[in-house]
Design a protein around this motif. Structure first.
Motif, short mmCIF file in Angstrom:
data_model
loop_
_atom_site.label_atom_id
_atom_site.label_comp_id
_atom_site.label_asym_id
_atom_site.label_seq_id
_atom_site.Cartn_x
_atom_site.Cartn_y
_atom_site.Cartn_z
N GLU A 482 0.80 -1.23 0.00
CA GLU A 482 0.00 0.00 0.00
C GLU A 482 0.83 1.28 0.00
OE1 GLU A 482 -4.09 -0.39 1.93
OE2 GLU A 482 -2.91 -1.82 3.11
N LYS A 483 2.15 1.14 0.09
CA LYS A 483 3.01 2.33 -0.01
C LYS A 483 2.94 2.93 -1.42
CE LYS A 483 7.10 0.70 1.12
NZ LYS A 483 6.90 -0.73 1.39
N TYR A 484 2.64 2.05 -2.38
CA TYR A 484 2.71 2.46 -3.79
C TYR A 484 1.31 2.51 -4.43
CZ TYR A 484 7.56 0.98 -3.04
OH TYR A 484 8.82 0.81 -2.55
N LYS A 485 1.18 3.41 -5.40
CA LYS A 485 -0.03 3.42 -6.24
C LYS A 485 0.39 3.44 -7.70
CE LYS A 485 -4.04 4.93 -5.03
NZ LYS A 485 -5.20 5.81 -4.77
N ILE A 507 8.02 6.80 -11.61
CA ILE A 507 7.69 8.12 -12.17
C ILE A 507 6.24 8.45 -11.83
CG2 ILE A 507 7.33 9.41 -14.32
CD1 ILE A 507 9.84 7.99 -15.41
N ASP A 508 5.32 7.51 -12.10
CA ASP A 508 3.91 7.72 -11.73
C ASP A 508 3.71 7.45 -10.25
OD1 ASP A 508 2.46 8.18 -14.38
OD2 ASP A 508 3.64 6.39 -14.80
N LYS A 509 2.85 8.24 -9.61
CA LYS A 509 2.60 8.07 -8.17
C LYS A 509 1.13 7.79 -7.87
CE LYS A 509 6.87 8.86 -6.99
NZ LYS A 509 7.38 10.08 -6.37
N PHE A 523 -13.38 4.10 -19.96
CA PHE A 523 -12.07 4.29 -20.58
C PHE A 523 -11.02 4.23 -19.47
CE2 PHE A 523 -13.40 7.00 -24.52
CZ PHE A 523 -13.92 5.85 -25.11
N LYS A 524 -10.06 3.32 -19.63
CA LYS A 524 -8.92 3.26 -18.71
C LYS A 524 -7.87 4.20 -19.29
CE LYS A 524 -6.24 1.65 -15.40
NZ LYS A 524 -6.26 2.35 -14.11
N ARG A 525 -7.71 5.38 -18.66
CA ARG A 525 -6.96 6.49 -19.26
C ARG A 525 -5.46 6.40 -18.95
NH1 ARG A 525 -10.17 10.71 -21.20
NH2 ARG A 525 -8.20 11.32 -22.17
N GLU A 526 -4.81 5.46 -19.60
CA GLU A 526 -3.36 5.33 -19.47
C GLU A 526 -2.64 6.53 -20.09
OE1 GLU A 526 -1.40 2.13 -18.14
OE2 GLU A 526 -3.14 2.86 -17.05
N ASP A 527 -3.35 7.25 -20.96
CA ASP A 527 -2.78 8.47 -21.55
C ASP A 527 -2.57 9.56 -20.51
OD1 ASP A 527 -5.65 8.55 -21.40
OD2 ASP A 527 -5.63 10.36 -22.62
N LYS A 528 -3.20 9.40 -19.34
CA LYS A 528 -3.07 10.42 -18.29
C LYS A 528 -1.95 10.08 -17.29
CE LYS A 528 -7.68 12.37 -18.63
NZ LYS A 528 -8.89 12.84 -17.91
N GLY A 532 2.34 9.68 -20.44
CA GLY A 532 1.35 9.67 -21.51
C GLY A 532 1.07 8.33 -22.16
N SER A 533 1.46 7.21 -21.50
CA SER A 533 1.30 5.92 -22.17
C SER A 533 1.31 4.77 -21.17
CB SER A 533 2.45 5.72 -23.18
OG SER A 533 2.54 4.39 -23.60
N HIS A 534 0.67 3.65 -21.56
CA HIS A 534 0.72 2.45 -20.73
C HIS A 534 2.10 1.80 -20.74
CE1 HIS A 534 0.56 0.49 -24.54
NE2 HIS A 534 0.10 -0.69 -24.13
N LYS A 535 2.95 2.25 -21.66
CA LYS A 535 4.31 1.69 -21.74
C LYS A 535 5.12 2.00 -20.48
CE LYS A 535 4.18 0.38 -26.19
NZ LYS A 535 4.42 -0.99 -26.66
N THR A 536 4.66 2.96 -19.70
CA THR A 536 5.36 3.28 -18.45
C THR A 536 5.41 2.07 -17.52
OG1 THR A 536 5.48 4.89 -16.64
CG2 THR A 536 3.29 4.13 -17.24
#
Length: 788
Positions: A482-485, A507-509, A523-528, A532-536
């Motif tokens: 749960e430390k991470y999201k 990078i994403d938090k 819509f699962k907004r991986e662009d947000k 900007g991408s699910h590749k993260t």
């Protein structure tokens, strides 16, 4: 009386049209051919159908739809909130639900009554129009179980007779519109509440049962005497037998004043001409009727309910001059199962049993529930609103027996003086019990107040589903950090070979949002994501792995999104990165790559250049088709969707544009893990969407061809795996033509949604699936990247 009134009335008004009683009355009048009906409902017109569905959720969908069609044509005029009770004083006859007197917005109805306009209810219609035998059951406690016992045992004894049961439970289907077709030898068992008995009954049941009278609903009566007299109204001129509780002083007093024949029942006394309990056996007037060894219901109060039911059946036999002595009663009552919401065992988890006793809305009925578990370790859950009754008896019982109890919001809190554990939601109580309770604990949800369902259960699927959800939460808690999201929240599940936490690159938090686009489409907004991408997800894991292994050089060929992500992570890991791109790359993506401190190479043959470079150097190949770590990272997407949609099942569909297949395979593996952990029962459908040259997986389904790209064994192998994953989830593949893409793009543009080309194609795949009538309850389109 009522038959003539209906015939003579030029204007009949029905209140609560969306409710169970109002709708039943409208359907009844419609079947009679009555045309002069005006319907009222205190809701907004646009909410009428929704209100109807809530009140009739106990019906099957087909039955609900059929009833709705009848309601729509049942009245010449419908008045809703703004015009509620319009022209009510012009009515010749009013039909109202049993609770009409409780609401301020019905004050005109009181005035109408004073003006001499008759007000009737559904129960009066049942009794007036029923051609068969009638049994009415009331009481402060136990009337539902007693009614069900009577119906069950009579149906077993007389399998050729029709025995109908109607009452207060929304799970019961009202059959008022068919009442005139009941045969003379049929039996109608009518559960009658205090509110129904506030109406005047020209015709009462042939057998009238009062299970007991204790303090209840005093907020609706002048005093207890008024309440007791209301209960006694079930016995009238045409009642042949009254079945009464000898152990209750108030029903015993009623019986002493009756000219009607009385059959008493008692748990404590040996009765002459009555049904009683002795040495675990049941007798009537010294005649043995059966033993209770195999009676399945818990508690003395349920034994009392059984005695009431048996006394009623004896009355039925005596009324028809039938011989009850030949009946093996225990043969029938041992088969009877618990009535819903009355000491009903709904779920057992980790040795902890949860009992639904939500219908216990008084202190007395809750105590009776507790008495059933006297020898057990029991935890009680209270809550809701009191009915102006005395709670001292419950407070004393809890204190004397040292019972652990939780108390939820509602004014019952102020009535119970013994100190309990205060919580705000039933969910947090169930979660705490599952975390801390000992095995063999009995959890009794017996509120001792009303409105518990409305306050704590409505739209939550009932206690059983809440317990299942809470247990899943606890299971899930073991596997998440749960430390991470971000993707590292699931590091225990991504790969058996663990990357140490010191090497987690982030990078994403936060989660990417799951947005409701249309009624059943998300819509699962991986662009947000920040990059900007699910590749993260895949590249975040891949580069963390290189960082852990101290690999200093890597390379990839990309159309842009992967390059942007890998550049950001490589910078954190201090990895020398070479990225190969085509000159046709999107200008916005190219601009971002040029700003990154990487070795950027632009070539018409970027793929071939990469291969040559890899042969000449020791660089790690980051292409997702070659690096299994990309799949591990993508599993996080599936786990995150589960957290946002915990009801995932085969009724859900995921639409995803896929090329290398890492994201698709990662989703499949995540969902398979969830199923193995018993967090979901079935795999959600995965629908692969493709177009152009990268289309072998989609074409397998959409065109019926195994159209793999020749000459590339890695792509062929990955495509076969993708197809296998889609098959196992019972999904499909969609090949998108340019026209379909343009149509999807226009729809999104109107909604002002800007997403990448591949994501638009995924949406186009969803639109195709809807057109071709693929079956799913909800759908999620993975928005894999933003528009540059």
């Amino acid at each position: 009386m009522l038959k003539n009134l209906i015939k003579k009335s030029k204007s009949i008004h029905v209140l609560g049209a969306s409710g169970q009683e109002g709708a039943a009355i409208l359907a009844f009048l419609n079947k009679m051919g009555v045309k002069n009906v005006i319907a009222h409902d205190f809701c907004e017109e646009q909410d009428f159908k929704k209100s109807f569905e809530i009140f009739h959720k106990g019906l099957k969908k087909r039955e609900r739809n059929e009833l709705w069609k009848k309601i729509e044509i049942s009245a010449k005029t419908f008045y809703f909130k703004d015009n509620y009770l319009e022209n009510i004083f012009q009515a010749d006859l009013i039909f109202a639900p049993q609770s009409w007197h409780r609401f301020e917005f019905n004050k005109k109805v009181f005035e109408a009554k004073r003006k001499g306009i008759p007000v009737f209810s559904m129960s009066q219609l049942y009794l007036e129009f029923n051609q068969g035998f009638s049994i009415g059951v009331t009481g402060s406690n136990g009337k539902t179980t007693t009614s069900n016992l009577i119906k069950f045992i009579l149906s077993e004894i007389f399998p050729k007779l029709t025995v109908n049961l109607v009452g207060n439970d929304r799970a019961n289907k009202q059959i008022l519109e068919d009442v005139q077709t009941f045969k003379k030898d049929s039996i109608l068992v009518l559960e009658m509440s205090n509110r129904q008995l506030k109406f005047d009954f020209p015709k009462t049941p042939i057998i009238s049962v009062i299970t007991n009278i204790t303090e209840n609903h005093l907020d609706e009566h002048n005093d207890f005497k008024d309440y007791a007299q209301t209960k006694a109204k079930i016995i009238g001129k045409n009642t042949k037998y009254a079945v009464l509780n000898y152990d209750n002083e108030f029903t015993r007093e009623i019986g002493s004043k009756l000219e009607t024949k009385v059959i008493y029942f008692s748990l404590k006394e040996k009765l002459k001409n009555g049904v009683y309990f002795e040495d675990n056996n049941v007798y009537f007037d010294n005649c043995f009727l059966g033993d209770l060894r195999d009676f399945q219901l818990k508690g003395d109060h349920n034994k009392e309910n059984l005695l009431a039911a048996v006394a009623t059946i004896i009355a039925y036999f005596l009324n028809g001059n039938k011989d009850y002595k030949k009946i093996e009663f225990s043969k029938y009552w041992k088969e009877f199962k618990t009535v819903s919401k009355r000491l009903e065992l709904v779920k057992k988890v980790k040795g902890i049993e949860f009992y639904d006793d939500v219908s216990s809305t008084t202190p007395e009925s809750t105590i009776k529930g507790l008495e059933a578990f006297k020898k057990d370790n029991v935890i009680l859950i209270l809550g809701g609103n009191h009915k102006n009754t005395d709670y001292r008896i419950l407070s004393d019982y809890l204190k004397e027996n040292k019972i652990k109890f939780y108390i939820l919001p509602g004014n019952v809190r102020g009535k119970v003086k013994t100190r309990g554990i205060k919580k705000e939601t039933l969910e947090e109580v169930i979660l705490e019990i599952l975390e801390n309770a000992l095995k063999k604990t009995k959890v009794l949800i017996s509120p001792a107040g009303e409105n518990f369902h409305t306050l704590f259960l409505r739209a939550k699927g009932g206690i059983k589903k809440m317990v299942i959800r809470a247990n899943k939460q606890l299971i899930w808690k073991k596997y998440i950090d749960e430390k991470y999201k971000n993707l590292w929240r699931y590091h225990k599940l991504l790969n058996k070979k663990k990357i140490p936490e010191r090497c987690f690159l982030q990078i994403d938090k936060d989660f990417s949002p799951l947005e409701n686009f249309q009624e059943n489409l998300y819509f699962k907004r991986e662009d947000k994501n920040k990059l900007g991408s699910h590749k993260t997800r895949s590249l975040g894991y891949q580069i963390s792995y290189l960082y852990y292994r101290d690999i200093k050089r890597a390379a990839i060929s990309t159309t842009g999104n992967a390059g942007i992500c890998v550049a950001a992570y490589s910078k954190k890991a201090k990895i020398d990165l070479t990225v190969f791109v085509s000159p046709k790359i999107n200008k916005g993506k190219l601009s971002m790559l040029k700003k990154a401190k990487i070795d950027l190479r632009i070539s018409e043959k970027s793929g071939e250049e990469l291969k040559r470079f890899l042969n000449e150097t020791s660089a790690w190949d980051l292409r997702p088709s070659r690096d299994i770590n990309s799949v591990y990272g993508m599993k996080s997407l599936g786990f995150e969707i589960y957290e946002q949609m915990p009801n995932l099942s085969s009724k859900y569909a995921i639409f995803l544009y896929a090329s290398s297949g890492s994201s698709l395979i990662g989703l499949f593996e995540a969902f398979s893990n969830l199923k193995k952990l018993k967090l979901i029962k079935s795999l959600p459908q995965i629908h692969v969407v493709q177009s152009g040259k990268v289309s072998s997986s989609a074409l397998y389904f959409d065109k019926g061809k195994k159209n793999f790209k020749e000459g590339n064994p890695n792509i062929e192998l990955r495509a076969k795996k993708m197809i296998n994953c889609v098959k196992k989830t019972k999904g499909f593949g969609w090949y998108i033509e340019n026209e379909e893409y343009e149509n999807a793009r226009k729809i999104l543009r109107k909604s002002k949604i800007k997403i990448g080309e591949e994501s638009i194609k995924a949406f186009a795949g969803y639109l195709r699936a809807v057109r071709e009538k693929k079956k799913f309850k909800k759908a999620v389109v993975i928005v894999t990247g933003k528009r540059f």
